[in-house]
Design a protein around this motif. Structure first.
Motif, PDB file in Angstrom:
ATOM      1  N   GLU A 228      52.438  52.212  41.721  1.00 24.78           N
ATOM      2  CA  GLU A 228      52.601  51.087  40.800  1.00 24.78           C
ATOM      3  C   GLU A 228      51.270  50.354  40.648  1.00 24.78           C
ATOM      4  OE1 GLU A 228      55.267  47.036  40.605  1.00 24.78           O
ATOM      5  OE2 GLU A 228      56.169  48.850  41.459  1.00 24.78           O
ATOM      6  N   LEU A 229      50.979  49.928  39.431  1.00 18.75           N
ATOM      7  CA  LEU A 229      49.761  49.172  39.157  1.00 18.75           C
ATOM      8  C   LEU A 229      49.816  47.853  39.919  1.00 18.75           C
ATOM      9  CD1 LEU A 229      47.158  49.144  37.399  1.00 18.75           C
ATOM     10  CD2 LEU A 229      48.491  47.933  35.681  1.00 18.75           C
ATOM     11  N   PRO A 230      48.783  47.516  40.688  1.00 18.85           N
ATOM     12  CA  PRO A 230      48.795  46.240  41.417  1.00 18.85           C
ATOM     13  C   PRO A 230      48.992  45.060  40.464  1.00 18.85           C
ATOM     14  CG  PRO A 230      46.998  47.620  42.178  1.00 18.85           C
ATOM     15  CD  PRO A 230      47.573  48.286  40.961  1.00 18.85           C
ATOM     16  N   SER A 231      49.684  44.047  40.929  1.00 19.34           N
ATOM     17  CA  SER A 231      49.970  42.879  40.090  1.00 19.34           C
ATOM     18  C   SER A 231      49.152  41.663  40.516  1.00 19.34           C
ATOM     19  CB  SER A 231      51.465  42.553  40.152  1.00 19.34           C
ATOM     20  OG  SER A 231      51.840  42.263  41.485  1.00 19.34           O
ATOM     21  N   ASP A 232      48.042  41.903  41.215  1.00 18.00           N
ATOM     22  CA  ASP A 232      47.215  40.807  41.710  1.00 18.00           C
ATOM     23  C   ASP A 232      46.352  40.165  40.634  1.00 18.00           C
ATOM     24  OD1 ASP A 232      45.671  43.078  41.386  1.00 18.00           O
ATOM     25  OD2 ASP A 232      44.514  42.783  43.216  1.00 18.00           O
ATOM     26  N   ALA A 233      46.262  40.796  39.459  1.00 19.37           N
ATOM     27  CA  ALA A 233      45.427  40.281  38.378  1.00 19.37           C
ATOM     28  C   ALA A 233      45.940  40.840  37.057  1.00 19.37           C
ATOM     29  CB  ALA A 233      43.979  40.712  38.612  1.00 19.37           C
ATOM     30  N   PRO A 234      45.582  40.200  35.949  1.00 23.95           N
ATOM     31  CA  PRO A 234      45.978  40.738  34.649  1.00 23.95           C
ATOM     32  C   PRO A 234      45.405  42.140  34.447  1.00 23.95           C
ATOM     33  CG  PRO A 234      45.091  38.522  34.410  1.00 23.95           C
ATOM     34  CD  PRO A 234      44.845  38.941  35.824  1.00 23.95           C
ATOM     35  N   SER A 235      46.165  42.994  33.792  1.00 25.27           N
ATOM     36  CA  SER A 235      45.734  44.355  33.503  1.00 25.27           C
ATOM     37  C   SER A 235      45.684  44.548  31.992  1.00 25.27           C
ATOM     38  CB  SER A 235      46.710  45.360  34.120  1.00 25.27           C
ATOM     39  OG  SER A 235      46.700  45.244  35.525  1.00 25.27           O
ATOM     40  N   TYR A 236      44.666  45.286  31.559  1.00 27.91           N
ATOM     41  CA  TYR A 236      44.456  45.512  30.131  1.00 27.91           C
ATOM     42  C   TYR A 236      44.280  47.002  29.864  1.00 27.91           C
ATOM     43  CZ  TYR A 236      43.449  40.541  30.359  1.00 27.91           C
ATOM     44  OH  TYR A 236      43.527  39.187  30.590  1.00 27.91           O
ATOM     45  N   ARG A 237      44.903  47.476  28.810  1.00 25.38           N
ATOM     46  CA  ARG A 237      44.772  48.897  28.442  1.00 25.38           C
ATOM     47  C   ARG A 237      43.339  49.227  28.023  1.00 25.38           C
ATOM     48  NH1 ARG A 237      48.508  52.310  27.595  1.00 25.38           N
ATOM     49  NH2 ARG A 237      47.651  53.152  25.663  1.00 25.38           N
ATOM     50  N   GLY A 238      42.631  48.285  27.469  1.00 28.52           N
ATOM     51  CA  GLY A 238      41.247  48.481  27.037  1.00 28.52           C
ATOM     52  C   GLY A 238      40.348  47.449  27.693  1.00 28.52           C
ATOM     53  N   PHE A 239      39.275  47.085  26.981  1.00 24.66           N
ATOM     54  CA  PHE A 239      38.407  46.002  27.440  1.00 24.66           C
ATOM     55  C   PHE A 239      38.822  44.747  26.686  1.00 24.66           C
ATOM     56  CE2 PHE A 239      35.364  49.610  28.196  1.00 24.66           C
ATOM     57  CZ  PHE A 239      35.375  49.514  29.574  1.00 24.66           C
ATOM     58  N   PRO A 240      39.266  43.713  27.391  1.00 28.03           N
ATOM     59  CA  PRO A 240      39.783  42.524  26.714  1.00 28.03           C
ATOM     60  C   PRO A 240      38.677  41.620  26.156  1.00 28.03           C
ATOM     61  CG  PRO A 240      39.820  42.174  29.063  1.00 28.03           C
ATOM     62  CD  PRO A 240      39.373  43.602  28.844  1.00 28.03           C
ATOM     63  N   LEU A 241      39.041  40.830  25.164  1.00 26.80           N
ATOM     64  CA  LEU A 241      38.123  39.852  24.586  1.00 26.80           C
ATOM     65  C   LEU A 241      37.571  38.928  25.675  1.00 26.80           C
ATOM     66  CD1 LEU A 241      36.814  38.595  22.110  1.00 26.80           C
ATOM     67  CD2 LEU A 241      38.884  37.237  21.788  1.00 26.80           C
ATOM     68  N   ARG A 242      38.392  38.604  26.644  1.00 21.63           N
ATOM     69  CA  ARG A 242      37.987  37.731  27.752  1.00 21.63           C
ATOM     70  C   ARG A 242      36.743  38.274  28.478  1.00 21.63           C
ATOM     71  NH1 ARG A 242      42.031  37.150  32.756  1.00 21.63           N
ATOM     72  NH2 ARG A 242      40.536  36.369  34.246  1.00 21.63           N
ATOM     73  N   LEU A 243      36.651  39.589  28.618  1.00 18.44           N
ATOM     74  CA  LEU A 243      35.485  40.208  29.251  1.00 18.44           C
ATOM     75  C   LEU A 243      34.242  39.998  28.395  1.00 18.44           C
ATOM     76  CD1 LEU A 243      34.001  42.017  31.285  1.00 18.44           C
ATOM     77  CD2 LEU A 243      34.925  43.988  30.046  1.00 18.44           C
ATOM     78  N   PHE A 244      34.353  40.256  27.096  1.00 17.57           N
ATOM     79  CA  PHE A 244      33.200  40.095  26.208  1.00 17.57           C
ATOM     80  C   PHE A 244      32.761  38.642  26.108  1.00 17.57           C
ATOM     81  CE2 PHE A 244      35.133  44.094  24.817  1.00 17.57           C
ATOM     82  CZ  PHE A 244      34.042  44.933  25.020  1.00 17.57           C
ATOM     83  N   THR A 245      33.716  37.719  26.166  1.00 19.40           N
ATOM     84  CA  THR A 245      33.382  36.293  26.150  1.00 19.40           C
ATOM     85  C   THR A 245      32.537  35.934  27.369  1.00 19.40           C
ATOM     86  OG1 THR A 245      35.421  35.809  24.960  1.00 19.40           O
ATOM     87  CG2 THR A 245      34.376  33.971  26.106  1.00 19.40           C
ATOM     88  N   ARG A 246      32.892  36.457  28.521  1.00 19.37           N
ATOM     89  CA  ARG A 246      32.110  36.189  29.741  1.00 19.37           C
ATOM     90  C   ARG A 246      30.720  36.797  29.657  1.00 19.37           C
ATOM     91  NH1 ARG A 246      35.751  36.399  35.141  1.00 19.37           N
ATOM     92  NH2 ARG A 246      37.343  34.929  34.492  1.00 19.37           N
ATOM     93  N   LEU A 247      30.627  37.999  29.115  1.00 17.44           N
ATOM     94  CA  LEU A 247      29.312  38.625  28.978  1.00 17.44           C
ATOM     95  C   LEU A 247      28.417  37.834  28.024  1.00 17.44           C
ATOM     96  CD1 LEU A 247      30.327  42.391  28.854  1.00 17.44           C
ATOM     97  CD2 LEU A 247      29.125  41.215  30.713  1.00 17.44           C
ATOM     98  N   ILE A 248      28.974  37.376  26.920  1.00 20.26           N
ATOM     99  CA  ILE A 248      28.203  36.579  25.955  1.00 20.26           C
ATOM    100  C   ILE A 248      27.760  35.268  26.585  1.00 20.26           C
ATOM    101  CG2 ILE A 248      28.366  35.287  23.782  1.00 20.26           C
ATOM    102  CD1 ILE A 248      30.194  37.658  22.810  1.00 20.26           C
ATOM    103  N   ALA A 249      28.642  34.619  27.322  1.00 22.40           N
ATOM    104  CA  ALA A 249      28.282  33.360  27.992  1.00 22.40           C
ATOM    105  C   ALA A 249      27.173  33.595  29.023  1.00 22.40           C
ATOM    106  CB  ALA A 249      29.510  32.748  28.660  1.00 22.40           C
ATOM    107  N   ALA A 250      27.235  34.707  29.740  1.00 16.72           N
ATOM    108  CA  ALA A 250      26.196  35.024  30.724  1.00 16.72           C
ATOM    109  C   ALA A 250      24.862  35.266  30.027  1.00 16.72           C
ATOM    110  CB  ALA A 250      26.595  36.240  31.548  1.00 16.72           C
ATOM    111  N   ARG A 251      24.879  35.958  28.903  1.00 19.33           N
ATOM    112  CA  ARG A 251      23.643  36.215  28.162  1.00 19.33           C
ATOM    113  C   ARG A 251      23.047  34.909  27.661  1.00 19.33           C
ATOM    114  NH1 ARG A 251      19.165  38.852  28.051  1.00 19.33           N
ATOM    115  NH2 ARG A 251      18.412  39.334  25.983  1.00 19.33           N
ATOM    116  N   ALA A 252      23.878  34.031  27.146  1.00 19.39           N
ATOM    117  CA  ALA A 252      23.396  32.726  26.670  1.00 19.39           C
ATOM    118  C   ALA A 252      22.762  31.944  27.811  1.00 19.39           C
ATOM    119  CB  ALA A 252      24.542  31.939  26.041  1.00 19.39           C
ATOM    120  N   ALA A 253      23.391  31.945  28.982  1.00 16.88           N
ATOM    121  CA  ALA A 253      22.833  31.250  30.146  1.00 16.88           C
ATOM    122  C   ALA A 253      21.471  31.835  30.527  1.00 16.88           C
ATOM    123  CB  ALA A 253      23.796  31.328  31.328  1.00 16.88           C
ATOM    124  N   MET A 254      21.320  33.138  30.442  1.00 15.92           N
ATOM    125  CA  MET A 254      20.030  33.773  30.734  1.00 15.92           C
ATOM    126  C   MET A 254      18.971  33.314  29.743  1.00 15.92           C
ATOM    127  SD  MET A 254      21.043  37.717  31.633  1.00 15.92           S
ATOM    128  CE  MET A 254      19.384  38.293  31.892  1.00 15.92           C
TER     129      MET A 254
END
Length: 168
Positions: free
Chosen positions: A138-164
């Motif tokens: 069974e897929l662990p339920s300790d965190a949200p699971s996504y079939r693909g790469f979620p928008l939330r991931l790209f938002t974090r990457l963009i925020a990290a790039r802006a901070a850099m």
């Protein structure tokens, strides 16, 4: 307040690296490339596991400017799934420990969670590309699971790039 410093090292201790501050993400990837890359690294002589029992690869992902090698950089070897692959997996050749994954031309580095010392690791925040997961468990339920790469991931990457870019 000083930034957190986490140390990762190869199994024999000759290669050491530090990751400074909080990671962009603490996640597990099930994409085909991460599963195959993990299998290949784990097939090297005396290599330790980097994948979870269900085939997922746990990472702590940091900005490039937050990760630096303290020792053993000359012992690192790059592995690519194909000669033209934009993703390289970096292995400590002294003991075949998978250390990190670098997507070029990205500005982030995903370090293998299993290489960290201590127990101050952040909990898993998300599981990505679960559509490629091939485990009967069974897929662990300790965190949200996504079939693909979620928008939330790209938002974090963009925020990290802006901070850099703004030197933060």
């Amino acid at each position: 307040m000083p930034l957190a410093v986490r140390i990762l090292s190869c199994m024999c201790g000759r290669v050491q690296c530090e990751a400074i501050g909080e990671p962009i993400l603490s996640g597990v990837c099930y994409c085909k490339d991460c599963q195959e890359g993990g299998r290949r690294i784990e097939a090297l002589p005396n290599a330790a596991r980097i994948r979870d029992p269900d085939g997922g690869t746990p990472y702590l992902t940091y900005r490039d400017d937050r990760v630096r090698f303290l020792s053993g950089e000359d012992l690192l070897a790059d592995y690519r799934l194909t000669p033209r692959s934009r993703t390289r997996r970096v292995v400590a050749s002294c003991c075949n420990s998978g250390m990190l994954l670098k997507f070029d031309p990205g500005f982030w580095v995903s370090t293998y969670r299993s290489r960290y010392e201590g127990d101050d690791l952040l909990p898993i925040e998300m599981r990505t590309k679960t559509q490629h997961r091939r485990s009967e468990t069974e897929l662990p339920s300790d965190a949200p699971s996504y079939r693909g790469f979620p928008l939330r991931l790209f938002t974090r990457l963009i925020a990290a790039r802006a901070a850099m870019l703004f030197g933060r």
